[in-house]
Design a protein around this motif. Structure first.
Motif, PDB file in Angstrom:
ATOM      1  N   MET A   1      -5.233  19.854   6.395  1.00  0.00           N
ATOM      2  CA  MET A   1      -5.651  19.703   8.074  1.00  0.00           C
ATOM      3  C   MET A   1      -4.737  20.257   8.896  1.00  0.00           C
ATOM      4  N   SER A   2      -3.627  20.768   8.637  1.00  0.00           N
ATOM      5  CA  SER A   2      -2.665  21.186   9.557  1.00  0.00           C
ATOM      6  C   SER A   2      -3.406  22.146  10.758  1.00  0.00           C
ATOM      7  N   GLY A   3      -2.931  21.956  11.835  1.00  0.00           N
ATOM      8  CA  GLY A   3      -3.578  22.808  12.836  1.00  0.00           C
ATOM      9  C   GLY A   3      -4.623  21.920  13.875  1.00  0.00           C
ATOM     10  N   SER A   4      -4.920  20.559  13.212  1.00  0.00           N
ATOM     11  CA  SER A   4      -5.660  19.934  14.089  1.00  0.00           C
ATOM     12  C   SER A   4      -5.099  18.879  14.796  1.00  0.00           C
ATOM     13  N   MET A   5      -5.694  18.419  15.663  1.00  0.00           N
ATOM     14  CA  MET A   5      -4.895  17.558  16.712  1.00  0.00           C
ATOM     15  C   MET A   5      -5.564  15.999  16.608  1.00  0.00           C
ATOM     16  N   VAL A   6      -4.591  15.177  16.962  1.00  0.00           N
ATOM     17  CA  VAL A   6      -4.916  13.831  17.332  1.00  0.00           C
ATOM     18  C   VAL A   6      -6.236  13.432  18.340  1.00  0.00           C
ATOM     19  N   TYR A   7      -7.077  12.960  17.834  1.00  0.00           N
ATOM     20  CA  TYR A   7      -8.119  12.597  18.555  1.00  0.00           C
ATOM     21  C   TYR A   7      -9.459  13.709  18.399  1.00  0.00           C
ATOM     22  N   GLU A   8      -9.066  14.590  17.545  1.00  0.00           N
ATOM     23  CA  GLU A   8      -9.942  15.681  17.368  1.00  0.00           C
ATOM     24  C   GLU A   8     -11.235  15.185  16.766  1.00  0.00           C
ATOM     25  N   VAL A   9     -12.624  15.575  16.988  1.00  0.00           N
ATOM     26  CA  VAL A   9     -13.687  15.329  16.416  1.00  0.00           C
ATOM     27  C   VAL A   9     -13.677  16.434  15.206  1.00  0.00           C
ATOM     28  N   VAL A  10     -14.097  15.543  14.039  1.00  0.00           N
ATOM     29  CA  VAL A  10     -14.274  16.196  12.501  1.00  0.00           C
ATOM     30  C   VAL A  10     -15.548  16.041  12.204  1.00  0.00           C
ATOM     31  N   TYR A  11     -15.854  16.820  11.228  1.00  0.00           N
ATOM     32  CA  TYR A  11     -17.322  16.681  10.669  1.00  0.00           C
ATOM     33  C   TYR A  11     -17.049  16.449   9.126  1.00  0.00           C
ATOM     34  N   VAL A  12     -17.334  15.148   8.603  1.00  0.00           N
ATOM     35  CA  VAL A  12     -16.820  14.911   7.442  1.00  0.00           C
ATOM     36  C   VAL A  12     -17.911  14.834   6.227  1.00  0.00           C
ATOM     37  N   GLY A  13     -17.531  15.753   5.179  1.00  0.00           N
ATOM     38  CA  GLY A  13     -18.655  15.837   4.080  1.00  0.00           C
ATOM     39  C   GLY A  13     -19.726  16.710   4.209  1.00  0.00           C
ATOM     40  N   GLU A  14     -20.507  16.718   3.187  1.00  0.00           N
ATOM     41  CA  GLU A  14     -21.701  17.935   3.298  1.00  0.00           C
ATOM     42  C   GLU A  14     -22.644  17.289   4.402  1.00  0.00           C
ATOM     43  N   GLU A  15     -22.812  15.919   4.560  1.00  0.00           N
ATOM     44  CA  GLU A  15     -23.651  15.623   5.735  1.00  0.00           C
ATOM     45  C   GLU A  15     -23.233  15.590   7.139  1.00  0.00           C
ATOM     46  N   ARG A  16     -21.801  16.244   7.094  1.00  0.00           N
ATOM     47  CA  ARG A  16     -21.394  16.540   8.414  1.00  0.00           C
ATOM     48  C   ARG A  16     -21.383  14.986   9.310  1.00  0.00           C
ATOM     49  N   LEU A  17     -20.747  13.840   8.606  1.00  0.00           N
ATOM     50  CA  LEU A  17     -20.952  12.634   9.504  1.00  0.00           C
ATOM     51  C   LEU A  17     -19.631  12.971  10.503  1.00  0.00           C
ATOM     52  N   ILE A  18     -19.843  12.317  11.755  1.00  0.00           N
ATOM     53  CA  ILE A  18     -19.001  12.459  12.863  1.00  0.00           C
ATOM     54  C   ILE A  18     -17.787  11.592  12.634  1.00  0.00           C
ATOM     55  N   GLY A  19     -16.514  12.074  12.760  1.00  0.00           N
ATOM     56  CA  GLY A  19     -15.382  11.221  12.606  1.00  0.00           C
ATOM     57  C   GLY A  19     -14.535  11.771  13.652  1.00  0.00           C
ATOM     58  N   GLU A  20     -13.116  10.820  13.909  1.00  0.00           N
ATOM     59  CA  GLU A  20     -12.207  11.485  15.088  1.00  0.00           C
ATOM     60  C   GLU A  20     -10.682  11.293  14.202  1.00  0.00           C
ATOM     61  N   ILE A  21     -10.084  12.130  14.503  1.00  0.00           N
ATOM     62  CA  ILE A  21      -8.655  12.050  13.636  1.00  0.00           C
ATOM     63  C   ILE A  21      -7.752  11.016  14.465  1.00  0.00           C
ATOM     64  N   ILE A  22      -7.322  10.076  13.762  1.00  0.00           N
ATOM     65  CA  ILE A  22      -6.489   8.821  14.560  1.00  0.00           C
ATOM     66  C   ILE A  22      -5.127   9.031  14.210  1.00  0.00           C
ATOM     67  N   GLY A  23      -4.716   9.723  13.221  1.00  0.00           N
ATOM     68  CA  GLY A  23      -3.472  10.113  12.851  1.00  0.00           C
ATOM     69  C   GLY A  23      -3.243  11.284  11.916  1.00  0.00           C
ATOM     70  N   LEU A  24      -2.248  12.003  12.021  1.00  0.00           N
ATOM     71  CA  LEU A  24      -1.690  13.191  11.329  1.00  0.00           C
ATOM     72  C   LEU A  24      -0.275  13.074  10.766  1.00  0.00           C
TER      73      LEU A  24
END
Lengths: 594, 479
Positions: free
Chosen positions: A22-45
């Protein structure tokens, strides 16, 4: 355009997902997780590992499924279509979801927060013409969203320039072009829809002193422990102490332009009750349904925990947006403890060093980020608009023990403490606000406002609190030796304290008249009780026996004055005062003192 | 979900308590179910509670005893825990994992449902407002239950919570006929005596064909206790939302559930919250209790009456405390009243029904109901205070008025709260007893009742109206 980061799931543990690559992403960036694209937020890198809190149920995810970055933070959609609606913590419109997929919340549903197909009637700001300088907060026009809310369409923050084009009056959807602004040589196209990251406070010109009280219609608050517009208050209380009823009452009757009710980790049935009663109940000022000036955010206790955090920040962001229009907004969050518990759960899964009672060490700063977004401000844009956002947060201390971390950390940031006492609630004294524990730091600042319309407010308040304080002291003695051992004037004081408690402080949140008590009535009611006390004391000192005073029929009338409709109260007040004076005069005559 | 290849692991890394750590194979899903096959051929269910590149953690129902790390044989099923459901479940008795234990045949499933259910969208919930008449004055008069509510009984060891719950199940009625109802009974870690007390009780009423029982006794594996309430509620939801039935779920004893949760959390080496219970216990309990409710446009309802025993009678203990924060009130039993011989020993000051105001009043019970309730409690509070006071300063030094309140408090417990285990009082009877008691007090003290209702229902005026005869309320309720 930077390509979006795509990584892979490495570990799944409840709402926490660890992804690699995941390098290149930022803290608190919204991400889509898994095939179902569940909504998540990065809380730490850490290195190329991202720690993601997922806002939906993670059952069924597999190690190795893709995680896709979105390149943006978690946004709130702001524009017509918000008022009167129910959203979840990710701003998905719950009633739309209900009609789409049935009565149960399922994951992976993607519905835009605000309807894209509804046309709103836009009335342009007639003072603006092409070539005018516009900037953040400039009002481009207005949409009458409900009978109670004129939704001003503003230039979003960060855009300065000259107006190139403004559409004429007409019906537009929120994604239709409304205006074009020339900024830094570029043309920026504006629609009625704004997006704003929920964790970032919206800008304003400057903060103002909170000098106006927020009239709540609740006597114990307006008289004893006022909340200022733009202030912040906390309502801690054990279960059954009436937190939720008090918060709902505030959102129903507080004199504001818009109320936001955030149900965060609380009961579904209560949320349903709030939604229904807001449709039925009428705003006292306009007679329109209260839902026309309310926004609901519902993340009930059985919905994903991580979204509790986004629900409070989403609520605050919506609040700030309407504040920027120059409105007085009230946000209540029920309950901040559940949000803190969600933080604790995530923190434990991240294996962070725990602070007190397992809560993360940053609990205090996170609470501060929330409460500090309240305030009375001079808004950006023309016309010297002043808006305010008042925050009232419920706290649910375990075992009703206020020494626990969430309550204690909250006390550091708030101005009014509305402490609820379970023992009062058990005695059915509602609202169960403890007059000994509660306080308000706004008494001095709002006094000016009261002095203009009701100069006696401060005097009545201080005297009533003194009587209650003295009662608490006397009760210590009574518990040891019984009430008969007290001198008569102390007994009379106990009577007065009882009248203040039962005939003034107690207020029935469901009574058609008593549920809302305007400030005029509040002040006059206290005046009646204290007048009675002063007159009675005078009679007592002139030799009238206490039993005679206690037997006065006017006391029953005082006890029933709550039920007198507001518009008849002025007359009732005059009658009561005359009757008190006459009956005391009568008693004095009997003992030959007058 | 169906895949042609089988995901199997034949090597476990470690095992302790109820957790089994295995080397993962690709494609393991979070929360999926696995079968752990022992050397003896016995099969146990497990669930994936943490999965990463290096290790998958399984929570094994039945514990990891007899698991041999070398020969452990784990087969992943590729889906979350589901149970078979069918209308045929009515009248049957199952274990905690919904396997029949009454000697009858396996049920033919109509469907397989995820035991975790799905949260009801708060926007489509219907606020509960249909009064359930239990025939128990303390509940109907003071802490009314409505359909879709979750109202727990906070009890203590040795108090008659099971008898009260059984009485509620026996007597509960709702206005209107022709509606189908069912009772789901979930026994969580209780003794055989307790479980069979219930079942026998239900059999006696002849309602056994409306009952589904899930029994996890104290001797059953601890870990199974985690799923019993979920299995019971999944069945309840199936009957309510699929078949339009009104379902009452009685779960006893939730304290055992929480103990199991703590045990599991300790095994996972999680950071403990208050008194060793996991920090997420609130959320976990909420996923159980929040499954009660009504849904707009749907016929059925799920009402819950969980029972829990407060450790050491302490209401601030995390189990009752967190429960009270989720449920819509609580009925607290008092050891003092129990010692006095009052049945049901309901503590009128600590108990509360949050949804009462929506379920009572004109057209539902009677117009004076809420006010009578408020006044009864207010006067009892006063009486309780005077009791404490008189214990210190003696009854003699109290005024006449105070003595009347003392007597009221006594009679309130003896006549209003106290009633027979097989006595069924209508709500009108309950309210009339309340009025008889209130009429002991000075009329001007009845501040919480409107003047109109005093004129209409106070025995003094009613007698005057009807020539000494107490009139029966006009809006009687049909059963």
């Amino acid at each position: 355009m930077i390509p979006l980061v795509v990584g892979k799931i490495r570990r799944i543990s409840g709402p926490l997902v660890v992804a690699e690559g995941m390098s290149g992403s930022m803290v608190y960036e919204v991400v889509y997780v898994g095939e179902e694209r569940l909504i998540g937020e990065i809380i730490g890198l850490q290195g190329d590992h991202a720690y993601i809190q997922v806002y939906e149920d993670t059952s069924g995810l597999e190690v190795g499924e893709p995680v896709e970055g979105s390149g943006s933070l978690l946004f709130a959609e702001l524009g017509p279509g918000i008022v009167g609606k129910v959203f979840d913590g990710l701003q998905r419109p719950l009633s739309v979801i209900g009609s789409l997929i049935g009565p149960f919340v399922k994951r992976g549903v993607k519905v835009p927060a605000l309807p894209r197909d509804v046309k709103w009637h836009f009335t342009r700001n007639s003072k603006l013409k092409p070539g005018d300088k516009v900037g953040p907060g400039t009002i481009l026009g207005v949409v009458k969203e409900t009978q109670l809310i004129d939704h001003y369409i503003m230039v979003p923050p960060n855009i300065h320039g000259r107006l190139k084009e403004l559409v004429s009056d007409g019906d537009y959807t929120i994604t239709d072009l409304i205006a074009v602004v020339e900024a830094d040589g570029k043309e920026v196209e504006l629609t009625m829809l704004q997006k704003w990251p929920v964790r970032k406070p919206r800008p304003y010109v400057r903060r103002l002193e909170p000098t106006e009280p927020l009239i709540t219609g609740q006597r114990v608050l307006d008289m004893m422990f006022p909340i200022a517009r733009g202030g912040k208050a906390a309502v801690p209380g054990g279960f059954g102490s009436g937190k939720t009823v008090l918060l709902q009452t505030l959102t129903k009757w507080a004199r504001t332009r818009l109320n936001i009710y955030v149900g965060c980790g609380e009961r579904g049935n209560e949320m349903a009750d709030a939604l229904h009663s807001f449709l039925k109940l009428k705003d006292p000022a306009s007679g329109r349904p209260l839902a026309e000036k309310a926004v609901f955010i519902a993340n009930t206790s059985n919905m994903p925990v991580a979204a509790r955090e986004t629900s409070v920040f989403l609520g605050v962001t919506i609040g700030e947006y309407f504040r920027d229009m120059g409105y007085d907004v009230l946000l209540v969050a029920d309950s901040t403890s559940r949000w803190a518990e969600a933080m604790r759960e995530i923190s434990a899964r991240l294996e962070e060093m725990p602070g007190e009672e397992g809560f993360p060490a940053y609990l205090g700063s996170r609470l501060a980020e929330f409460y500090e977004r309240s305030g009375r401000v001079k808004c950006l844009g023309e016309g010297n608009r002043v808006g305010s956002l008042t925050i009232v947060g419920a706290v649910s201390p375990p075992g009703a023990d206020f020494s626990e971390p969430v309550t204690q950390n909250t006390l550091r940031y708030i101005g009014t403490l509305i402490a609820l006492d379970v023992s009062l609630a058990n005695r059915r004294h509602f609202p169960a606000v403890s007059w000994l524990l509660s306080y308000s730091l706004y008494v001095e600042t709002v006094e000016r406002w009261w002095r203009e319309s009701f100069p006696q407010w401060r005097r009545l308040r201080d005297e009533a609190l003194n009587i209650l304080q003295r009662e608490a002291e006397l009760m210590e003695i009574v518990r040891l030796v019984g009430p008969d051992a007290l001198p008569d004037n102390d007994k009379l004081l106990l009577d007065a304290a009882r009248m203040i408690r039962e005939d003034f402080l107690q207020q029935n949140a469901f009574h058609p008249i008593d549920s809302y008590c305007p400030p005029e009535k509040t002040v006059l009611m206290m005046d009646v009780i204290l007048t009675f006390y002063h007159e009675a004391l005078r009679a007592l000192n002139n030799g009238v026996p206490l039993e005679k005073i206690r037997a006065l029929p006017v006391r029953v009338k005082i006890a029933r004055m709550k039920e007198v409709p507001y518009d008849q109260f002025k007359d009732a007040y005059n009658t009561l005062i005359t009757e008190i004076q006459d009956s005391i005069k009568e008693l004095l005559k009997e003992v030959g003192a007058e | 979900m169906t895949e042609l290849y089988v995901k199997e692991v034949r090597k476990a890394l470690s095992a302790k308590g109820s957790l089994l750590f295995v080397k993962p194979v690709p494609g393991i899903k979070y929360n999926e179910v696995a079968e752990v096959i022992l050397e003896s051929g016995e099969t146990r269910f497990g669930q994936v509670i943490d999965v990463s590149r290096d290790v998958a953690v399984l929570q094994v129902f039945g514990g990891v005893s007899e698991v041999n790390l070398k020969n452990a044989h784990v087969r992943f099923k590729g889906e979350v825990l589901r149970i078979p459901v069918s209308l045929d479940m009515l009248g049957r008795i199952f274990d905690g994992l919904a396997r029949p234990i009454d000697g009858g045949p396996q049920i033919v499933p109509e469907d397989w449902l995820d035991i975790n259910g799905a949260p009801i969208n708060p926007a489509v919930r219907e606020p509960p407002s249909e009064f359930i008449e239990t025939g128990i004055s303390a509940i109907d008069g003071l802490f009314s239950v409505v359909r879709g509510q979750k109202l727990p009984i906070f009890s203590g060891a040795g108090l008659p919570h099971n008898r009260i719950a059984a009485q509620v199940v026996r007597q509960a009625r709702v206005k209107g006929k022709g509606e189908r109802f069912a009772v789901i009974f979930a026994a969580i870690g209780v003794t055989y005596e307790e479980a069979y007390f219930f079942i026998e009780n239900l059999r006696k009423t002849g309602n056994i064909e409306n009952i589904v029982a899930f029994i996890n006794t104290a001797a059953s594996p601890v870990i199974e206790r985690i799923v019993v309430p979920r299995v019971a509620l999944t069945t309840a939801e199936f009957l309510a939302w699929r078949h339009g039935m009104h379902v009452l779920v009685v779960m006893t004893d939730m304290t055992n559930y929480c103990e199991a949760l703590r045990e599991l959390s300790a095994a996972r080496e999680e950071i403990p919250g208050r008194r060793g219970y996991p920090g997420y216990m609130y959320t976990d309990l909420a996923t159980i209790y929040e499954r009660a409710g009504r849904i707009q446009g749907m016929k059925g309802s799920v009402t819950q009456m969980p029972i829990l025993t407060m450790p050491n009678d302490d209401i601030t203990h995390p189990i009752p405390d967190l429960t009270g924060y989720i449920t819509e009130g609580q009925i607290v039993l008092s050891r003092d009243l129990h010692r006095k011989g009052v049945y049901p020993p309901v503590d009128a000051l600590l108990s509360l029904s949050r949804l009462m105001k929506d379920g009572v009043g004109p057209g539902k019970t009677r117009e004076d109901h809420y006010q009578v309730f408020m006044q009864l409690i207010a006067a009892y509070t006063e009486g309780q205070y005077l009791r404490e006071l008189s214990a210190i300063i003696g009854v003699e030094s109290l005024s006449e008025r105070d003595k009347r309140y003392l007597e009221y408090a006594e009679l309130f417990e003896r006549k209003f709260i106290n009633q027979g285990e097989f006595e069924r009082r209508t709500i009108e009877e309950t309210l009339d007893i309340g009025w008889e008691l209130l009429s002991m007090l000075p009329e001007e003290d009845l501040k919480l009742i409107s003047v109109e209702n005093i004129k209409k229902y106070h025995p003094k005026y009613r007698k005057a109206l009807k020539g000494g005869e107490v009139s029966v309320a006009t809006n009687t309720k049909g059963n």
